[in-house]
Design a protein around this motif. Structure first.
Motif, PDB file in Angstrom:
ATOM      1  N   LEU A   1      -5.775 -85.888 -11.419  1.00 53.67           N
ATOM      2  CA  LEU A   1      -4.944 -86.637 -12.089  1.00 53.67           C
ATOM      3  C   LEU A   1      -3.132 -85.585 -11.403  1.00 53.67           C
ATOM      4  CD1 LEU A   1      -2.536 -88.163 -13.798  1.00 53.67           C
ATOM      5  CD2 LEU A   1      -2.445 -87.364 -15.609  1.00 53.67           C
ATOM      6  N   LEU A   2      -2.840 -86.317 -11.158  1.00 54.45           N
ATOM      7  CA  LEU A   2      -1.023 -85.649 -10.643  1.00 54.45           C
ATOM      8  C   LEU A   2      -0.093 -86.412 -10.858  1.00 54.45           C
ATOM      9  CD1 LEU A   2      -1.374 -84.952  -6.561  1.00 54.45           C
ATOM     10  CD2 LEU A   2      -1.785 -83.828  -8.909  1.00 54.45           C
ATOM     11  N   LEU A   3       0.508 -86.009 -12.444  1.00 53.02           N
ATOM     12  CA  LEU A   3       1.401 -86.531 -13.033  1.00 53.02           C
ATOM     13  C   LEU A   3       3.052 -85.616 -12.628  1.00 53.02           C
ATOM     14  CD1 LEU A   3       2.496 -88.373 -15.542  1.00 53.02           C
ATOM     15  CD2 LEU A   3       1.455 -85.730 -16.352  1.00 53.02           C
ATOM     16  N   VAL A   4       4.151 -86.538 -12.786  1.00 54.69           N
ATOM     17  CA  VAL A   4       5.291 -86.046 -13.094  1.00 54.69           C
ATOM     18  C   VAL A   4       6.567 -86.124 -13.471  1.00 54.69           C
ATOM     19  CG1 VAL A   4       6.588 -87.323 -10.865  1.00 54.69           C
ATOM     20  CG2 VAL A   4       7.226 -85.411 -11.047  1.00 54.69           C
ATOM     21  N   HIS A   5       6.774 -85.090 -14.580  1.00 55.27           N
ATOM     22  CA  HIS A   5       8.244 -85.966 -15.471  1.00 55.27           C
ATOM     23  C   HIS A   5       9.269 -84.573 -15.766  1.00 55.27           C
ATOM     24  CE1 HIS A   5       6.690 -84.206 -19.533  1.00 55.27           C
ATOM     25  NE2 HIS A   5       5.352 -84.357 -19.194  1.00 55.27           N
ATOM     26  N   SER A   6      10.073 -84.849 -16.060  1.00 54.31           N
ATOM     27  CA  SER A   6      11.204 -83.789 -17.139  1.00 54.31           C
ATOM     28  C   SER A   6      10.444 -83.304 -18.934  1.00 54.31           C
ATOM     29  CB  SER A   6      12.169 -84.449 -16.976  1.00 54.31           C
ATOM     30  OG  SER A   6      13.437 -84.074 -17.594  1.00 54.31           O
ATOM     31  N   VAL A   7      10.672 -82.148 -18.352  1.00 56.66           N
ATOM     32  CA  VAL A   7      11.040 -81.271 -19.056  1.00 56.66           C
ATOM     33  C   VAL A   7      11.494 -82.084 -20.634  1.00 56.66           C
ATOM     34  CG1 VAL A   7      10.555 -78.879 -18.376  1.00 56.66           C
ATOM     35  CG2 VAL A   7      13.016 -80.028 -18.800  1.00 56.66           C
ATOM     36  N   LEU A   8      12.666 -82.552 -20.724  1.00 54.65           N
ATOM     37  CA  LEU A   8      13.438 -83.439 -21.457  1.00 54.65           C
ATOM     38  C   LEU A   8      12.520 -83.862 -22.699  1.00 54.65           C
ATOM     39  CD1 LEU A   8      16.702 -84.648 -20.002  1.00 54.65           C
ATOM     40  CD2 LEU A   8      15.960 -82.752 -20.736  1.00 54.65           C
ATOM     41  N   SER A   9      10.970 -84.197 -21.738  1.00 49.31           N
ATOM     42  CA  SER A   9       9.862 -85.703 -22.673  1.00 49.31           C
ATOM     43  C   SER A   9       8.423 -84.982 -23.312  1.00 49.31           C
ATOM     44  CB  SER A   9       9.863 -86.483 -21.771  1.00 49.31           C
ATOM     45  OG  SER A   9       9.579 -86.533 -20.016  1.00 49.31           O
ATOM     46  N   GLY A  10       8.714 -83.481 -23.329  1.00 53.82           N
ATOM     47  CA  GLY A  10       8.032 -83.042 -23.674  1.00 53.82           C
ATOM     48  C   GLY A  10       6.480 -82.441 -22.806  1.00 53.82           C
ATOM     49  N   VAL A  11       6.813 -81.073 -21.754  1.00 51.37           N
ATOM     50  CA  VAL A  11       5.765 -80.780 -21.065  1.00 51.37           C
ATOM     51  C   VAL A  11       4.395 -80.069 -21.760  1.00 51.37           C
ATOM     52  CG1 VAL A  11       5.275 -79.823 -19.091  1.00 51.37           C
ATOM     53  CG2 VAL A  11       7.351 -80.354 -19.132  1.00 51.37           C
ATOM     54  N   GLU A  12       4.746 -78.761 -22.900  1.00 56.55           N
ATOM     55  CA  GLU A  12       3.615 -79.044 -23.817  1.00 56.55           C
ATOM     56  C   GLU A  12       2.523 -80.524 -24.027  1.00 56.55           C
ATOM     57  OE1 GLU A  12       3.004 -76.257 -23.340  1.00 56.55           O
ATOM     58  OE2 GLU A  12       3.972 -75.544 -22.232  1.00 56.55           O
ATOM     59  N   THR A  13       3.599 -80.856 -24.595  1.00 59.82           N
ATOM     60  CA  THR A  13       2.865 -82.175 -25.580  1.00 59.82           C
ATOM     61  C   THR A  13       1.439 -82.438 -24.032  1.00 59.82           C
ATOM     62  OG1 THR A  13       4.623 -82.626 -27.405  1.00 59.82           O
ATOM     63  CG2 THR A  13       3.344 -84.493 -27.287  1.00 59.82           C
ATOM     64  N   THR A  14       2.619 -83.029 -23.189  1.00 57.04           N
ATOM     65  CA  THR A  14       1.456 -83.879 -22.451  1.00 57.04           C
ATOM     66  C   THR A  14       0.039 -83.188 -21.867  1.00 57.04           C
ATOM     67  OG1 THR A  14       3.986 -85.083 -21.608  1.00 57.04           O
ATOM     68  CG2 THR A  14       1.214 -84.552 -19.969  1.00 57.04           C
ATOM     69  N   LEU A  15       0.249 -81.648 -21.555  1.00 58.48           N
ATOM     70  CA  LEU A  15      -0.308 -80.735 -20.916  1.00 58.48           C
ATOM     71  C   LEU A  15      -1.863 -81.056 -22.593  1.00 58.48           C
ATOM     72  CD1 LEU A  15       1.633 -77.732 -19.940  1.00 58.48           C
ATOM     73  CD2 LEU A  15      -0.414 -79.174 -18.199  1.00 58.48           C
ATOM     74  N   ALA A  16      -1.217 -80.849 -23.956  1.00 60.10           N
ATOM     75  CA  ALA A  16      -1.578 -80.506 -24.418  1.00 60.10           C
ATOM     76  C   ALA A  16      -2.592 -81.571 -24.625  1.00 60.10           C
ATOM     77  CB  ALA A  16      -1.468 -80.220 -26.074  1.00 60.10           C
ATOM     78  N   ARG A  17      -2.327 -83.063 -24.860  1.00 62.07           N
ATOM     79  CA  ARG A  17      -3.391 -84.422 -24.963  1.00 62.07           C
ATOM     80  C   ARG A  17      -3.625 -84.630 -23.687  1.00 62.07           C
ATOM     81  NH1 ARG A  17       1.871 -88.323 -28.098  1.00 62.07           N
ATOM     82  NH2 ARG A  17       1.529 -87.055 -29.819  1.00 62.07           N
ATOM     83  N   LEU A  18      -3.440 -84.159 -22.760  1.00 58.61           N
ATOM     84  CA  LEU A  18      -4.289 -84.235 -21.673  1.00 58.61           C
ATOM     85  C   LEU A  18      -5.667 -83.519 -21.826  1.00 58.61           C
ATOM     86  CD1 LEU A  18      -1.778 -84.400 -18.207  1.00 58.61           C
ATOM     87  CD2 LEU A  18      -3.418 -86.563 -19.824  1.00 58.61           C
ATOM     88  N   ALA A  19      -5.320 -82.200 -22.005  1.00 56.62           N
ATOM     89  CA  ALA A  19      -6.875 -81.236 -22.796  1.00 56.62           C
ATOM     90  C   ALA A  19      -7.332 -82.317 -23.601  1.00 56.62           C
ATOM     91  CB  ALA A  19      -6.221 -79.716 -23.251  1.00 56.62           C
ATOM     92  N   GLU A  20      -7.047 -82.737 -24.745  1.00 56.26           N
ATOM     93  CA  GLU A  20      -7.515 -83.390 -25.848  1.00 56.26           C
ATOM     94  C   GLU A  20      -8.360 -84.367 -25.254  1.00 56.26           C
ATOM     95  OE1 GLU A  20      -4.956 -84.611 -28.449  1.00 56.26           O
ATOM     96  OE2 GLU A  20      -4.534 -82.876 -29.086  1.00 56.26           O
ATOM     97  N   GLY A  21      -8.317 -85.388 -23.791  1.00 55.02           N
ATOM     98  CA  GLY A  21      -9.280 -86.203 -23.184  1.00 55.02           C
ATOM     99  C   GLY A  21      -9.991 -85.487 -22.411  1.00 55.02           C
ATOM    100  N   GLY A  22     -10.273 -84.028 -22.673  1.00 57.14           N
ATOM    101  CA  GLY A  22     -11.661 -83.400 -21.559  1.00 57.14           C
ATOM    102  C   GLY A  22     -10.714 -82.982 -19.986  1.00 57.14           C
ATOM    103  N   LEU A  23      -9.341 -83.143 -19.631  1.00 56.26           N
ATOM    104  CA  LEU A  23      -8.973 -82.745 -18.603  1.00 56.26           C
ATOM    105  C   LEU A  23      -8.697 -81.444 -18.344  1.00 56.26           C
ATOM    106  CD1 LEU A  23      -6.573 -85.862 -17.558  1.00 56.26           C
ATOM    107  CD2 LEU A  23      -9.482 -85.272 -17.828  1.00 56.26           C
TER     108      LEU A  23
END
Length: 218
Positions: free
Chosen positions: A149-171
């Motif tokens: 998966l290649l995903l782009v977004h702003s730090v205004l919308s929670g980069v650490e949250t995205t990393l954590a939730r993708l890790a929860e999905g086994g990525l």
């Protein structure tokens, strides 16, 4: 490359070019299947086709965007399949070697109404995660083993949250690119509201964008 960019369709800009640069670094396997979510003009779908993807599917909720992507595919003489649908609905049950996502990620004040059609490509609720969270939950099931998966977004919308939730999905998810860009008209118009929520520092005049690369490991 020239693209048809009609009003009301998200036109390629900094986040698009960041994602395209990340795409160019990927080694696609033979017969690669690529998905472009929120395709807009189809710029990233066409970039994947130029890179040698065997099958490219482009999804957008906007009828105008789907038609634009199809026309741009014809103009570029590249075969892409552009379909209308909300997020990943049109590809449920399918698998891909690479998924590209440039989602709506801009925090927006609550209005009590769904975003207008013109605002859908950018506005993503008060925390900017109206689209990001469903994507993080559902994308892992679409990836082939070792799919990316290649995903782009702003730090205004929670980069650490995205990393954590993708890790929860086994990525295995990590940031590969960062870029500071001057505020565009939308961020400028919302600067005081964003500062009131602690998302912008006093005097800050640039927005940080990141690309996240997440690989399925099981």
């Amino acid at each position: 490359m020239w693209f048809l960019k009609p009003p009301g369709v998200y036109a390629p800009q900094e986040d698009t070019w960041m994602l395209e640069a990340a795409l160019r670094r990927e080694c696609l396997p033979p017969g690669a299947r690529v998905l472009d979510v929120g395709t807009g003009t189809g710029a990233l779908a066409l970039a994947a086709a130029r890179q040698g993807a065997a099958r490219v599917t482009a999804v957008d909720v906007s009828v105008r965007a789907v038609l634009t992507a199809r026309v741009n595919g014809l103009l570029a003489r590249r075969r892409i399949r552009a379909v209308r649908g909300d997020l990943l609905g049109p590809v449920t049950g399918q698998r891909f070697d690479l998924v590209l996502v440039n989602p709506p990620y801009m925090p927006a004040p609550a209005t009590g109404r769904p975003p207008r059609a013109a605002d859908r490509p950018r506005d993503a609720g008060e925390d900017g995660r109206r689209v990001l969270d469903p994507l993080c939950a559902r994308v892992p099931a679409l990836l082939e083993p070792a799919g990316v998966l290649l995903l782009v977004h702003s730090v205004l919308s929670g980069v650490e949250t995205t990393l954590a939730r993708l890790a929860e999905g086994g990525l295995d998810a990590r940031i590969t690119d960062r870029r500071f860009v001057p505020f565009g008209p939308v961020v400028r118009a919302r600067a005081e509201w964003l500062r009131s929520r602690g998302l912008l520092a006093p005097g800050q005049d640039k927005e940080e964008l990141v690309v996240i690369r997440a690989r399925r490991t099981s």
